[in-house]
Design an enzyme around this catalytic site. Structure first.
Site, PDB file in Angstrom:
ATOM      1  N   CYS A  25       0.509  -1.331   0.071  1.00 12.98           N
ATOM      2  CA  CYS A  25       0.481   0.217  -0.231  1.00 12.98           C
ATOM      3  C   CYS A  25       0.670   1.154  -0.253  1.00 12.98           C
ATOM      4  O   CYS A  25       0.531   2.171  -0.929  1.00 12.98           O
ATOM      5  CB  CYS A  25      -0.752  -0.080   1.186  1.00 12.98           C
ATOM      6  N   ARG A  84       6.777 -11.242   5.408  1.00 11.74           N
ATOM      7  CA  ARG A  84       6.323 -11.324   7.110  1.00 11.74           C
ATOM      8  C   ARG A  84       6.756 -11.551   7.706  1.00 11.74           C
ATOM      9  O   ARG A  84       7.227 -13.141   7.871  1.00 11.74           O
ATOM     10  CB  ARG A  84       5.066 -10.744   7.085  1.00 11.74           C
ATOM     11  N   GLN A 100       1.740 -11.123  -3.380  1.00  8.84           N
ATOM     12  CA  GLN A 100      -0.258 -10.593  -3.555  1.00  8.84           C
ATOM     13  C   GLN A 100      -0.241 -10.003  -5.017  1.00  8.84           C
ATOM     14  O   GLN A 100       0.621  -9.686  -5.258  1.00  8.84           O
ATOM     15  CB  GLN A 100      -0.161  -9.344  -2.467  1.00  8.84           C
ATOM     16  N   ASP A 106      -1.765  -7.749  -5.286  1.00  7.43           N
ATOM     17  CA  ASP A 106      -2.762  -6.662  -3.799  1.00  7.43           C
ATOM     18  C   ASP A 106      -2.924  -5.282  -5.634  1.00  7.43           C
ATOM     19  O   ASP A 106      -2.528  -5.418  -6.669  1.00  7.43           O
ATOM     20  CB  ASP A 106      -1.088  -6.016  -3.762  1.00  7.43           C
ATOM     21  N   LYS A 148     -14.981  -3.872   5.985  1.00  7.84           N
ATOM     22  CA  LYS A 148     -13.934  -4.628   5.522  1.00  7.84           C
ATOM     23  C   LYS A 148     -15.318  -5.956   4.930  1.00  7.84           C
ATOM     24  O   LYS A 148     -15.676  -6.274   5.009  1.00  7.84           O
ATOM     25  CB  LYS A 148     -12.756  -5.442   5.582  1.00  7.84           C
TER      26      LYS A 148
HETATM   27 ZN    ZN Z   1      -3.374  -2.525   0.570  1.00  4.77          ZN
END
Ligand code: ZN
Ligand code: ZN
Length: 638
Positions: free
Chosen positions: A335, A364, A382, A384, A466
């Site tokens: 992000c 991670r 991801q 993403d 979400k």
């Molecule tokens: Zn994000």
């Protein structure tokens, strides 16, 4: 007098206090026989707890969902009882209910063996036959600590010491002697557990989950309402073991792991082919949906992570490295990087929605004990994307994302999907008006999909509500994969803005979304869902060409070239082996289509097709075969 309101709305009046046992008996003696516990104003309590004020009650029987939790909890107690009878001196610690069953952690020098599990299981059955009654006592704290120390239960004493003063300490007796510290509630007697349980395995577990503490022995059990449920469950596990992606990953030569890089995948050619197929598939869908694919750095200065808030909230999962007298962190998320791309150049409302996507590799730091094949790794990719939009666009964009995700899952053979919606938590940023609007946007998207959904009240992130998308696989297991999350926070923190149509600067809303989630994990799920038998368009090797003898080699080579020209992933097996041997071997490696050529096929310019899992063979012309399989190989379209 207390008035007791029953589920059917009837009210019974009693001289206070009254117990669940009494109420059940008054409703019907047959109900008393089936009664397990009582629900009083939404809370589950023992049947013989005294009710002193007006209450809404429900007698819980085996028909209730909650019954499973109860019998599993009692099974844990019953197992501890059996263990202490069989192995005196063993200390009990904790024994909670878990998914599908229960466990109990024991402190004992000698390890439990497989044979011991059998003995314990039999002892549990003996206890259940004796049907010992349950009795609850409330003890005074110091007395309880002293008591458990005296009988050599030092872990229990330690647990009680850690319970805040003022909290009621309840001790449960099963029969006259055996007792355990427990919040309850419990069945009126252990006979109600039934016998649909099984002890599964023993494993090591640290006291209080801390590796500096003593290692205990954890015995796992499963428990169900009926023998049939138990058998179904055991069958499901057996089926899951057969489909285990780690096993199939090895036998199909897809990937491996090794100690030098825990939680990171070594992809082999075939596994990587699968991975690339997913990327290409997704890239195609995203391009059509107007996403702009980017690539952002894997390492970013720590100060940026401090600004984004990740350093504070996520630090323990982040890898760092030092260079140029600075600290850099390897990205755990994409992000912040995408916001840097958005921030380049002035943006106006006409640029929105702006959809930025990346196949972003993130790292991670997961504890090594949590790692599990492809399902839980430390390095993963991801699919993403972040959608920068105005508040008014949240609804439409959420709907688009939801539809895209659902269509994509269908393409991979997942027709059964469940949704989970999490709304505003108590602590949050952003205007309540925008929360109202975005919650409604997500709910509308869910309702339009027509799928089953659960609501997790207050479980949204502090920065927005979400949706989680949950796949149900071929053997009924649930996998949370996709997410769609509204964010009122991060764009502002990292200085994103656009010029609105009134000329004012505004902060865009950001939607975080992932469809596969982690590609590594999604491949793990795909392997298990399809049991390694991938659909034709996905299979790493799609076709094996098998000449019957060396005389057909030239023909086979020509065929392979023609198939490859059409983009079909083809191998040839012209070893000097019997055709049946070759067929067996390539079936074991789960290649979806075998093309067999003998002298007849060469003569007629044809080919004999055999599909994975079918005995039936079919001979068709070469052109027809090439045509047929190149159209079958096209990725499913929305
Ligand atoms: Zn994000
Ligand atoms: Zn308990």
């Amino acid at each position: 007098m207390v008035s007791i309101t029953l589920p059917d709305g009837n009210i019974k009046k009693y001289e206070a206090p009254v117990t669940g046992t009494q109420i059940a008996k008054d409703i019907a003696p047959s109900l008393l026989k089936k009664a397990l516990v009582i629900e009083i104003n939404g809370e589950h309590k023992d049947l013989d707890i005294q009710i002193t004020k007006d209450s809404i009650v429900k007698i819980v029987t085996m028909d209730d969902n909650y019954a499973l939790e109860l019998i599993r909890h009692d099974s844990a107690h019953c197992m501890a009882m059996a263990v202490q009878e069989l192995f005196p001196g063993t200390q009990v610690t904790i024994g909670p209910v878990i998914e599908n069953g229960f466990y109990y952690d024991f402190a004992r020098e000698e390890p439990f063996t497989e044979h011991d599990l059998e003995k314990i299981e039999n002892k549990m059955k003996e206890i259940i036959d004796l049907d010992p009654k349950t009795r609850r006592e409330v003890w005074e704290r110091d007395k309880a600590i002293e008591h458990f120390k005296n009988i050599g239960e030092h872990y229990k004493a330690e647990i009680i010491e850690s319970i805040p003063a003022g909290e009621e300490l309840s001790i449960y007796y099963h029969g006259n002697n055996w007792h355990d510290l427990c919040r309850g509630p419990h069945l009126p007697s252990l006979g109600k557990i039934g016998k649909a349980f099984k002890l599964m395995k023993v494993a090591g577990a640290y006291w209080r989950g801390d590796s500096n503490n003593q290692m205990l022995q954890r015995i796992y059990g499963t428990c169900w309402k009926t023998k049939k449920d138990l058998d179904d469950y055991l069958k499901r596990i057996e089926e899951a073991e057969k489909r285990d992606h780690r096993k199939l990953g090895k036998s199909l030569d897809l990937f491996h792991f090794q100690e030098e890089s825990p939680g990171a995948v070594f992809w082999h050619q075939k596994g990587w082919s699968l991975f690339q197929s997913l990327v290409n598939f997704m890239r195609d869908k995203q391009t059509r949906a107007g996403y702009l694919e980017v690539n952002t750095p894997e390492m970013l200065d720590k100060t940026l992570w401090e600004k984004s808030g990740h350093w504070e909230k996520f630090q323990e999962y982040m890898y760092t490295t030092d260079a140029d007298e600075k600290t850099f962190a390897i990205k755990p998320m994409n992000c912040p990087g995408h916001i840097q791309v958005f921030n380049q150049g002035l943006k106006s409302y006409k640029d929105l929605p702006l959809k930025i996507s990346e196949f972003g590799k993130v790292h991670r730091y997961e504890p090594s004990g949590a790692l599990h094949g492809l399902m839980r790794v430390r390095a993963f990719t991801q699919d993403d994307a972040h959608i920068f939009c105005t508040e008014e666009q949240i609804t439409e964009e959420s709907l688009k994302v939801t539809n895209l995700i659902l269509d994509i899952y269908k393409s991979f053979g997942f027709d059964d999907v469940k949704l989970k919606f999490s709304d505003r938590p108590e602590k949050r940023v952003g205007d309540d008006l925008i929360w109202d609007q975005s919650e409604k946007a997500l709910l509308d998207a869910i309702k339009t999909s027509g799928l089953k959904y659960d609501i997790n009240k207050g479980e949204g992130a502090f920065y927005g509500p979400k949706i989680e998308f949950i796949l149900i696989d071929a053997i009924g297991r649930e996998w949370q994969c996709g997410t769609l999350q509204v964010d009122f926070n991060l764009p502002g923190r990292l200085g994103a803005s656009y010029v609105a149509n009134d000329g004012n600067k505004k902060v865009p809303v950001m939607l975080h979304r992932a469809m596969f989630g982690s590609l590594e994990r999604f491949i793990g799920i795909l392997i298990e869902h399809h049991a390694g038998k991938f659909p034709f368009w996905l299979a790493p090797d799609q076709i094996a060409v098998l000449p019957i003898s060396s005389e057909q080699n030239d023909y086979a080579i020509k065929l392979k070239m023609l198939l490859e020209k059409k983009g079909l992933r083809t191998i040839i097996d012209n070893r000097n082996e019997k055709i049946n041997y070759k067929i067996r071997e390539h079936s074991v490696s789960k290649i979806p289509v075998l093309m067999i050529c003998g002298s007849k096929e060469v003569q007629n310019n044809s080919i004999t097709i055999r599909r994975l899992g079918q005995e039936h063979q079919q001979t068709i012309s070469l052109e027809e075969a090439i045509e047929k399989f190149s159209s079958e190989s096209i990725t499913p379209t929305i």
